[in-house]
Design a protein around this motif. Structure first.
Motif, short mmCIF file in Angstrom:
data_model
loop_
_atom_site.label_atom_id
_atom_site.label_comp_id
_atom_site.label_asym_id
_atom_site.label_seq_id
_atom_site.Cartn_x
_atom_site.Cartn_y
_atom_site.Cartn_z
N SER A 119 0.94 -1.23 -0.11
CA SER A 119 -0.08 -0.02 -0.09
C SER A 119 0.79 1.37 -0.03
N LYS A 176 -2.60 8.08 1.56
CA LYS A 176 -3.79 7.81 1.15
C LYS A 176 -4.88 8.28 2.19
N GLU A 216 -9.53 6.04 0.37
CA GLU A 216 -8.85 5.38 -0.60
C GLU A 216 -8.21 4.04 0.12
N ARG A 217 -8.00 4.48 1.68
CA ARG A 217 -7.82 3.18 2.32
C ARG A 217 -8.80 2.11 2.46
N GLY A 235 -9.02 0.12 -0.45
CA GLY A 235 -7.98 -0.98 -0.28
C GLY A 235 -8.40 -2.18 0.59
N TRP A 236 -9.14 -1.79 1.64
CA TRP A 236 -9.45 -2.65 2.62
C TRP A 236 -10.67 -3.71 1.99
N SER A 292 -6.81 -7.81 -2.86
CA SER A 292 -5.44 -7.04 -2.95
C SER A 292 -4.85 -7.61 -3.93
N GLU A 319 1.73 0.10 -6.77
CA GLU A 319 0.90 -1.33 -6.09
C GLU A 319 0.63 -2.27 -7.15
#
Length: 193
Positions: free
Chosen positions: A86, A90, A94-95, A98-99, A103, A165
């Motif tokens: 990551s 961010k 944005e995080r 990602g969660w 991924s 990423e």
């Protein structure tokens, strides 16, 4: 030279010029005609079975000599992430993307019968048992065959996915929809997955 032949030559010149202009316009149009030897795939879904279908079509077309290009957008972009990497800086949103999103390719779910990963595990086992290439192998084959992969920069910005990423793939490029639309106009076939 008689006056009659001078008149016919004078009338023929504009007609000839008009015909030459029309022929040139047709030749220009033909030179921009879509190529039957080109395939574009717009990959919208990040679900494992749909990614497999896109990669099988892409590698098959490239193996048959077609210039093949994949455009990953929206939910498909997260499948191109390396996994557990990551970028710093961010925002909270944005995080959160990602969660909530896979991924990596290995974390993608099936569109049907995933059953919390059980269906995915069964499919992976069957693919190995029957010697069917999985996503990582298909991406390696695609790279060897020169399949182009482009990623929608707007989708990446929206979901907070950064270039560092993404997977290592030769010539992987970010672009916008205008670039994809241009490649569609140059290809005879464009598929949406």
């Amino acid at each position: 030279m008689s006056t009659e032949s001078t008149i016919s030559i004078d009338l023929a010149a504009p007609v000839l010029a008009s015909l030459q202009d029309r022929i040139q316009a047709l030749e220009d149009r033909l030179s921009r005609a879509p190529s039957a030897d080109a395939l574009n795939l717009l990959v919208f879904s990040g679900e494992r079975d749909r990614l497999l279908a896109a990669m099988v079509m892409a590698t098959g077309a490239a193996a048959c000599g077609q210039k093949t290009s994949l455009f990953f957008t929206f939910w498909a972009t997260s499948a191109l992430r390396k996994g557990n990497t990551s970028a710093a800086g961010k925002t909270l949103i944005e995080r959160a993307f990602g969660w909530m999103l896979p991924s990596s390719m290995k974390k993608t779910r099936l569109s049907q019968m995933d059953f919390g990963g059980l269906g995915r595990a069964m499919m992976t086992r069957e693919m190995k048992r029957k010697n069917i290439a999985d996503l990582d192998e298909l991406f390696a084959i695609a790279a060897d065959l020169g399949v182009e992969i482009r990623v929608c920069d707007m989708s990446m910005r929206l979901m907070g996915i950064r270039r560092e990423e993404l997977i290592d793939y030769p010539g992987l490029a970010m672009c916008g929809v205008a670039t994809f639309a241009e490649s569609c106009s140059e290809a005879n076939t464009t598929l949406f997955i």
